[in-house]
Design an enzyme around this catalytic site. Structure first.
Site, PDB file in Angstrom:
ATOM      1  N   ALA A 253       0.838  -1.203   0.000  1.00 37.51           N
ATOM      2  CA  ALA A 253       0.000   0.000   0.000  1.00 37.51           C
ATOM      3  C   ALA A 253       0.878   1.261   0.000  1.00 37.51           C
ATOM      4  O   ALA A 253       1.954   1.265   0.594  1.00 37.51           O
ATOM      5  CB  ALA A 253      -0.920  -0.022   1.219  1.00 37.51           C
ATOM      6  N   GLY A 255       0.103   1.318  -3.287  1.00 35.29           N
ATOM      7  CA  GLY A 255       0.001   0.658  -4.579  1.00 35.29           C
ATOM      8  C   GLY A 255       0.753   1.294  -5.719  1.00 35.29           C
ATOM      9  O   GLY A 255       0.638   0.837  -6.864  1.00 35.29           O
ATOM     10  N   ASP A 301      -0.051 -10.315   7.598  1.00 35.85           N
ATOM     11  CA  ASP A 301       1.311 -10.003   7.993  1.00 35.85           C
ATOM     12  C   ASP A 301       2.240 -10.828   7.096  1.00 35.85           C
ATOM     13  O   ASP A 301       2.110 -12.060   7.015  1.00 35.85           O
ATOM     14  CB  ASP A 301       1.513 -10.368   9.470  1.00 35.85           C
ATOM     15  N   ASP A 320       8.971  -3.529   0.128  1.00 36.34           N
ATOM     16  CA  ASP A 320       9.024  -2.110   0.498  1.00 36.34           C
ATOM     17  C   ASP A 320       8.754  -2.065   2.004  1.00 36.34           C
ATOM     18  O   ASP A 320       7.635  -1.847   2.448  1.00 36.34           O
ATOM     19  CB  ASP A 320       7.973  -1.329  -0.294  1.00 36.34           C
ATOM     20  N   CYS A 373      11.956   3.928   2.698  1.00 39.85           N
ATOM     21  CA  CYS A 373      12.025   5.383   2.558  1.00 39.85           C
ATOM     22  C   CYS A 373      12.698   5.972   3.798  1.00 39.85           C
ATOM     23  O   CYS A 373      12.311   7.008   4.306  1.00 39.85           O
ATOM     24  CB  CYS A 373      10.651   6.001   2.314  1.00 39.85           C
TER      25      CYS A 373
END
Length: 450
Positions: A253, A255, A301, A320, A373
């Site tokens: 998410a 996406g 999970d 990610d 990130c």
């Protein structure tokens, strides 16, 4: 509701550690007139962006600190100071409107205090800040723990990282290569009156000179482009996608990378998009629908293989990983308030667990791309180093690129003013069968991070 009060209410919730602006601000926006919503967002995000500087100034202006029960008043005071220091709102209007917003606090003394402190700030803030800014925490508007960590990790870059974090983020687009070229879309933007340029590193990236409502963009509703930072656009190409492959996008998410994978290789056997929260998958579903793409969506999970994996291996995996998000502070400035130093070790543990478990689902010869990130090596190159020591069947693949800084493992992109966000990438190949990771246990559910 007054936009100043709405912004202060949202911030007070964040300051109390009960929510992020992403959840607290929309709840307040419901009570604000449509014409005032942009101002409300600017006040909330701007105050969070400069929180340490504003809070330091407030402490210098107040005769004594406000009590914890007056966090709402503290937030409103900071919103007032933000207007005086960082906006073009006339000082008299900023002060009067902020003081009037205090009526709803049901604290009769609050209006007098706000009026006095803000008027003093109007007169004395420049001189006070000159002294306060000897403290880099106040000068650079970053919490002390993060400022010290950045200085330790990036001694040559830490002040530039902080400066970039304090800027408004650029609006960057990803052109859908299934529907045309970047050059064609740049022409469409020019014809529609948008000033834009090709991104430096992503072959499908475009930077707009000014942000805008996405639905004003040519053919946005038809899936011609998506909003995605340039650094995030660099992950999917590293997968070296081929037709007929089975691909996993873990922690997918909202996406953006899911869709980019499908734009790069529409002839996959299957793309499984996995995320912990069902509600977050709705964003993925919406993006896929707008772009006319399809994937298998699963809520679980990633460590709990029994809950989602059918036993069929993947040839490619994009992880990610959940992280501190210290590379995207300019987009989410409340990270300065919500993230704490002790979070980093727990996140690194979670990242390692996800790598270990997902590695079991990767076919021998397959590629896994690890991305965050974050700009903190503890979540990035150190996680990969630990993983490689645990998994002798893993081999790191070099990322040959002109972006970012080479690390002991992978490449680190640091946030750039008017450029990309902070982002980390590493690329691994499975050269032999993996060791079985520790089994997922009920206790692990308590360590899940969204």
């Amino acid at each position: 509701m007054s936009p100043r009060l709405a912004a202060a209410n949202a911030l007070a919730t964040v300051m109390a550690g009960k929510a992020s602006l992403g959840t607290s601000l929309p709840a307040q926006m419901q009570h604000v007139a449509e014409r005032d919503q942009a101002l409300t967002q600017e006040l909330a995000f701007g105050t969070a962006r400069w929180f340490q500087r504003l809070d330091g100034l407030a402490n210098a202006l107040l005769e004594k600190p406000l009590k914890a029960a007056d966090r709402d008043l503290q937030a409103l005071l900071l919103v007032g100071l933000y207007q005086l220091l960082f906006t073009r709102i006339p000082a008299h209007a900023a002060i009067d409107e902020t003081v009037n917003a205090a009526k709803a606090l049901k604290k009769p003394w609050a209006k007098g205090l706000l009026n006095a402190v803000l008027r003093r700030a109007q007169r004395e803030s420049e001189a006070l800040l000159e002294g306060l800014e000897r403290d880099p925490t106040i000068r650079l508007a970053h919490p002390r723990w993060l400022q010290k960590q950045l200085k330790a990790d990036w001694p040559q870059h830490w002040e530039a990282i902080c400066a970039a974090n304090n800027q408004h983020p650029p609006m960057t687009l990803r052109v859908n290569a299934l529907q045309g070229t970047r050059e064609d879309y740049l022409t469409s933007l020019l014809e529609a009156g948008f000033a834009a340029s090709a991104s430096e590193f992503s072959p499908v990236g475009i930077s707009l000179e000014q942000s805008c409502d996405v639905y004003r963009l040519p053919a946005f509703d038809k899936g011609r482009v998506s909003v995605q930072d340039e650094a995030a656009q660099l992950a999917a190409p590293l997968l070296e996608l081929q037709p007929g492959q089975r691909v996993l996008d873990a922690c997918c998410a909202p996406g953006g990378k899911t869709c980019h994978i499908l734009e790069l290789q529409p002839a996959l056997q299957e793309l499984v998009a996995l995320d912990l929260e069902p509600r977050r998958l709705q964003r993925v579903r919406d993006n896929l629908q707008r772009l006319r793409l399809s994937a298998t969506l699963k809520a679980a999970d990633g460590r709990d293989l029994d809950a989602w994996w059918d036993g069929q291996p993947f040839q490619r995996i994009l992880l990610d990983a959940p992280c501190s998000a210290t590379g995207v502070i300019r987009r989410h400035p409340d990270i300065k308030l919500t993230r704490q130093a002790e979070d980093i070790a727990a996140l690194a543990t979670l990242q390692g667990e996800l790598l270990d478990r997902l590695w079991q689902t990767l076919e021998v010869g397959g590629i896994l791309v690890y991305a965050t990130c974050s700009v903190l090596p503890e979540e990035n190159t150190e996680v990969i180093d630990d993983f490689l020591q645990r998994q002798p069947g893993a081999r790191e693949l070099s990322i040959v690129a002109d972006y970012g800084l080479p690390q002991p493992h992978g490449r680190q992109l640091l946030p750039q003013e008017n450029g990309h966000d902070g982002f980390y990438l590493a690329k691994l190949m499975k050269v032999s069968a993996s060791h079985t990771a520790r089994s997922y246990t009920p206790e692990d559910k308590g360590t899940a991070v969204t």
